[in-house]
Scaffold this motif. Sequence first.
Motif, PDB file in Angstrom:
ATOM      1  N   THR A  62       7.758   8.674  38.582  1.00  0.00           N
ATOM      2  CA  THR A  62       8.204   9.690  39.527  1.00  0.00           C
ATOM      3  C   THR A  62       9.673   9.506  39.864  1.00  0.00           C
ATOM      4  O   THR A  62      10.442  10.461  39.889  1.00  0.00           O
ATOM      5  CB  THR A  62       7.362   9.626  40.823  1.00  0.00           C
ATOM      6  OG1 THR A  62       5.995   9.795  40.469  1.00  0.00           O
ATOM      7  CG2 THR A  62       7.777  10.692  41.799  1.00  0.00           C
ATOM      8  N   PHE A  63      10.087   8.266  40.079  1.00  0.00           N
ATOM      9  CA  PHE A  63      11.493   7.993  40.378  1.00  0.00           C
ATOM     10  C   PHE A  63      12.367   8.377  39.187  1.00  0.00           C
ATOM     11  O   PHE A  63      13.410   8.994  39.350  1.00  0.00           O
ATOM     12  CB  PHE A  63      11.695   6.517  40.723  1.00  0.00           C
ATOM     13  CG  PHE A  63      13.140   6.147  40.922  1.00  0.00           C
ATOM     14  CD1 PHE A  63      13.794   6.500  42.084  1.00  0.00           C
ATOM     15  CD2 PHE A  63      13.843   5.484  39.937  1.00  0.00           C
ATOM     16  CE1 PHE A  63      15.128   6.179  42.273  1.00  0.00           C
ATOM     17  CE2 PHE A  63      15.172   5.157  40.111  1.00  0.00           C
ATOM     18  CZ  PHE A  63      15.821   5.507  41.279  1.00  0.00           C
ATOM     19  N   GLY A  64      11.929   8.026  37.984  1.00  0.00           N
ATOM     20  CA  GLY A  64      12.705   8.350  36.781  1.00  0.00           C
ATOM     21  C   GLY A  64      12.855   9.841  36.587  1.00  0.00           C
ATOM     22  O   GLY A  64      13.939  10.336  36.259  1.00  0.00           O
ATOM     23  N   GLY A  66      12.635  12.188  38.967  1.00  0.00           N
ATOM     24  CA  GLY A  66      13.501  12.690  40.044  1.00  0.00           C
ATOM     25  C   GLY A  66      14.953  12.350  39.806  1.00  0.00           C
ATOM     26  O   GLY A  66      15.851  13.161  40.029  1.00  0.00           O
ATOM     27  N   PHE A  67      15.201  11.149  39.320  1.00  0.00           N
ATOM     28  CA  PHE A  67      16.570  10.714  39.033  1.00  0.00           C
ATOM     29  C   PHE A  67      17.185  11.560  37.916  1.00  0.00           C
ATOM     30  O   PHE A  67      18.323  11.998  38.010  1.00  0.00           O
ATOM     31  CB  PHE A  67      16.554   9.236  38.639  1.00  0.00           C
ATOM     32  CG  PHE A  67      17.913   8.621  38.528  1.00  0.00           C
ATOM     33  CD1 PHE A  67      18.670   8.384  39.661  1.00  0.00           C
ATOM     34  CD2 PHE A  67      18.424   8.277  37.289  1.00  0.00           C
ATOM     35  CE1 PHE A  67      19.926   7.805  39.569  1.00  0.00           C
ATOM     36  CE2 PHE A  67      19.679   7.699  37.180  1.00  0.00           C
ATOM     37  CZ  PHE A  67      20.433   7.466  38.323  1.00  0.00           C
ATOM     38  N   THR A  68      16.405  11.835  36.874  1.00  0.00           N
ATOM     39  CA  THR A  68      16.880  12.645  35.752  1.00  0.00           C
ATOM     40  C   THR A  68      17.156  14.079  36.189  1.00  0.00           C
ATOM     41  O   THR A  68      18.222  14.634  35.895  1.00  0.00           O
ATOM     42  CB  THR A  68      15.842  12.641  34.610  1.00  0.00           C
ATOM     43  OG1 THR A  68      15.619  11.298  34.214  1.00  0.00           O
ATOM     44  CG2 THR A  68      16.311  13.465  33.434  1.00  0.00           C
ATOM     45  N   GLY A  70      17.646  15.187  39.234  1.00  0.00           N
ATOM     46  CA  GLY A  70      18.748  15.168  40.189  1.00  0.00           C
ATOM     47  C   GLY A  70      20.092  15.067  39.488  1.00  0.00           C
ATOM     48  O   GLY A  70      21.065  15.731  39.855  1.00  0.00           O
ATOM     49  N   GLY A  71      20.161  14.240  38.445  1.00  0.00           N
ATOM     50  CA  GLY A  71      21.404  14.108  37.686  1.00  0.00           C
ATOM     51  C   GLY A  71      21.782  15.400  36.995  1.00  0.00           C
ATOM     52  O   GLY A  71      22.954  15.778  36.947  1.00  0.00           O
TER      53      GLY A  71
END
Length: 80
Positions: A62-64, A66-68, A70-71
Amino acid sequence: MSSMTEAEIFDDLYLGVRAGGALRKQRRGEALTAEELEALGRWRRLSPWRKGLAIGGFTVGTFGLGFTLGGLVFGRWRKA
């Protein structure tokens, strides 16, 4: 200790998602289906380290994601 395959990790992850949904329904006082009761029973019988692996995998995934995303979104705004 036997090594877990990738399929087993995803099975545990899916089981955790199903059990979490069933717990939410149970807390709201809704009746559970036989499948939901079975998922809760299997989750409760799962060993603590397999639960930790499933929850950790979900968290990292989930973090990965969201990070992708978001980037991608904020990267475009910054260039504009």
